[in-house]
Design an enzyme around this catalytic site. Sequence first.
Site, short mmCIF file in Angstrom:
data_model
loop_
_atom_site.label_atom_id
_atom_site.label_comp_id
_atom_site.label_asym_id
_atom_site.label_seq_id
_atom_site.Cartn_x
_atom_site.Cartn_y
_atom_site.Cartn_z
N SER A 133 0.82 -1.21 0.00
CA SER A 133 0.00 0.00 0.00
C SER A 133 0.85 1.26 0.00
CB SER A 133 -0.86 0.05 1.26
OG SER A 133 -1.68 -1.06 1.36
N HIS A 148 -1.01 -2.72 -7.27
CA HIS A 148 -1.74 -2.34 -6.06
C HIS A 148 -3.25 -2.35 -6.31
CE1 HIS A 148 -2.64 0.91 -2.83
NE2 HIS A 148 -2.79 -0.29 -2.34
N GLU A 183 -3.22 0.34 -9.24
CA GLU A 183 -2.07 1.23 -9.44
C GLU A 183 -0.89 0.35 -9.86
OE1 GLU A 183 -2.68 5.02 -6.40
OE2 GLU A 183 -1.76 3.21 -5.59
N ASN A 200 -3.48 6.24 -1.60
CA ASN A 200 -3.29 6.22 -0.15
C ASN A 200 -2.64 7.49 0.40
OD1 ASN A 200 -4.58 3.85 0.32
ND2 ASN A 200 -2.77 2.58 0.08
P1 NAI Z 1 -4.11 -9.31 6.23
O1 NAI Z 1 -3.54 -9.14 7.59
O2 NAI Z 1 -5.58 -9.44 6.08
O3 NAI Z 1 -3.43 -10.57 5.49
C1 NAI Z 1 -2.06 -10.77 5.44
C2 NAI Z 1 -1.84 -12.27 5.29
O4 NAI Z 1 -0.45 -12.49 5.00
C3 NAI Z 1 -2.16 -13.06 6.57
O5 NAI Z 1 -3.04 -14.13 6.25
C4 NAI Z 1 -0.80 -13.56 7.02
O6 NAI Z 1 -0.85 -14.82 7.68
C5 NAI Z 1 -0.08 -13.66 5.68
N1 NAI Z 1 1.38 -13.74 5.78
C6 NAI Z 1 2.23 -13.19 6.67
N2 NAI Z 1 3.49 -13.56 6.39
C7 NAI Z 1 3.45 -14.37 5.31
C8 NAI Z 1 4.41 -15.08 4.54
N3 NAI Z 1 5.70 -15.05 4.87
N4 NAI Z 1 3.98 -15.82 3.48
C9 NAI Z 1 2.67 -15.86 3.17
N5 NAI Z 1 1.72 -15.21 3.85
C10 NAI Z 1 2.11 -14.48 4.91
O7 NAI Z 1 -3.55 -8.06 5.39
P2 NAI Z 1 -4.17 -7.40 4.05
O8 NAI Z 1 -5.09 -6.31 4.44
O9 NAI Z 1 -4.61 -8.47 3.14
O10 NAI Z 1 -2.87 -6.68 3.46
C11 NAI Z 1 -1.89 -7.40 2.73
C12 NAI Z 1 -1.06 -6.44 1.92
O11 NAI Z 1 -1.91 -5.75 1.00
C13 NAI Z 1 -0.35 -5.35 2.74
O12 NAI Z 1 0.88 -5.04 2.14
C14 NAI Z 1 -1.32 -4.19 2.63
O13 NAI Z 1 -0.69 -2.94 2.83
C15 NAI Z 1 -1.81 -4.35 1.20
N6 NAI Z 1 -3.11 -3.76 0.89
C16 NAI Z 1 -4.12 -3.78 1.80
C17 NAI Z 1 -5.35 -3.22 1.49
C18 NAI Z 1 -6.48 -3.24 2.46
O14 NAI Z 1 -7.48 -2.53 2.23
N7 NAI Z 1 -6.43 -4.04 3.52
C19 NAI Z 1 -5.59 -2.59 0.17
C20 NAI Z 1 -4.49 -2.70 -0.74
C21 NAI Z 1 -3.28 -3.23 -0.36
#
Ligand code: NAI
Length: 282
Positions: A117, A138, A150, A188
């Site tokens: 993000s 993104h 993005e 963002n």
């Molecule tokens: P989340 O916390 O819902 O999911 C993250 C997942 O990654 C978890 O299931 C975790 O167990 C897993 N994980 C951690 N280490 C890992 C590894 N070594 N290998 C595989 N999986 C691993 O987080 P979310 O919200 O899905 O965010 C993920 C990424 O997407 C972040 O970089 C965030 O900034 C980005 N993002 C988030 C948005 C949102 O609205 N939540 C929108 C756009 C991008």
Amino acid sequence: MRKVIVIGGGTMGLDIAQVFARSGYEVVVRDINDAIIQASQSRLIKGLDKLVAKGKMDEAAKADLLGRMSFTTDLNQAADADLVVEAALEDLELKKSIFAELDAICKPETILASNTSSISITAIASATKRPEKFIGMHFFNPATVMKLVEVIRGAHTSDETCAVITELARAIGKEPVEVNEAPGFVVNKILIPLINEGIDLFYTGVASAEGVDTAMRLGANHPMGPLALGDLVGLDVCLAIMDTIYQETGDPKYRASLLLRKMVRAGKLGRKTGIGFYDYRK
Ligand code: NAI
């Protein structure tokens, strides 16, 4: 491109995986342990069942989609992937260690993309020996619905990688916007400080949570108020983005609200933990 591996089966990873599977790609979702994978799989089934119940998908399409998706804890499944989309936690060191491993496992021609993000694409790419094949892809939440992607170039991203990913974004039904690397990119950089400001208005007693959200929905014509949006994005993700933009720019206008930090420390992360500014457990 045929096979995509999505790293992280959380809020974003699971939806991104579905977007590719819907467009006919074979998709593997990788997360760190079986419990998380099971939770991710049951969220997928629940979501698809809802679509079927609403008549937006039939059983055959559901079976077809599920047939193209698989889940694993084994990163070696990336060996024959054509594209990696990483959606693990918003943490530079974690992302670098994941991509250093992937760089050694993947074919030389595989493109590595991060759904970060706010973190520098150049910084993440530095963990690999293929920075020209590294790019930001993104998506927005919920990725199954939101149109924008993005496409973020790092310092060494090649024109060819950028063209392939832009074309791919269109092929999966998204609208790509090419963005040069900058903390928070475009959306963002504007949106997360807005959420932060909404949180501070609530924290300083200017209005209730519902009051802040109603004001922005009806006064600015936003589909969702900033606090409800923070709960949807995940308050930990919002805090990580604020901290990155603040650290990179040094500009105090990007300082995270104390309430945001307190809520993250207390594990009140929004929808994903059942409680944030609103209670989703009922
Ligand atoms: P989340 O916390 O819902 O999911 C993250 C997942 O990654 C978890 O299931 C975790 O167990 C897993 N994980 C951690 N280490 C890992 C590894 N070594 N290998 C595989 N999986 C691993 O987080 P979310 O919200 O899905 O965010 C993920 C990424 O997407 C972040 O970089 C965030 O900034 C980005 N993002 C988030 C948005 C949102 O609205 N939540 C929108 C756009 C991008």
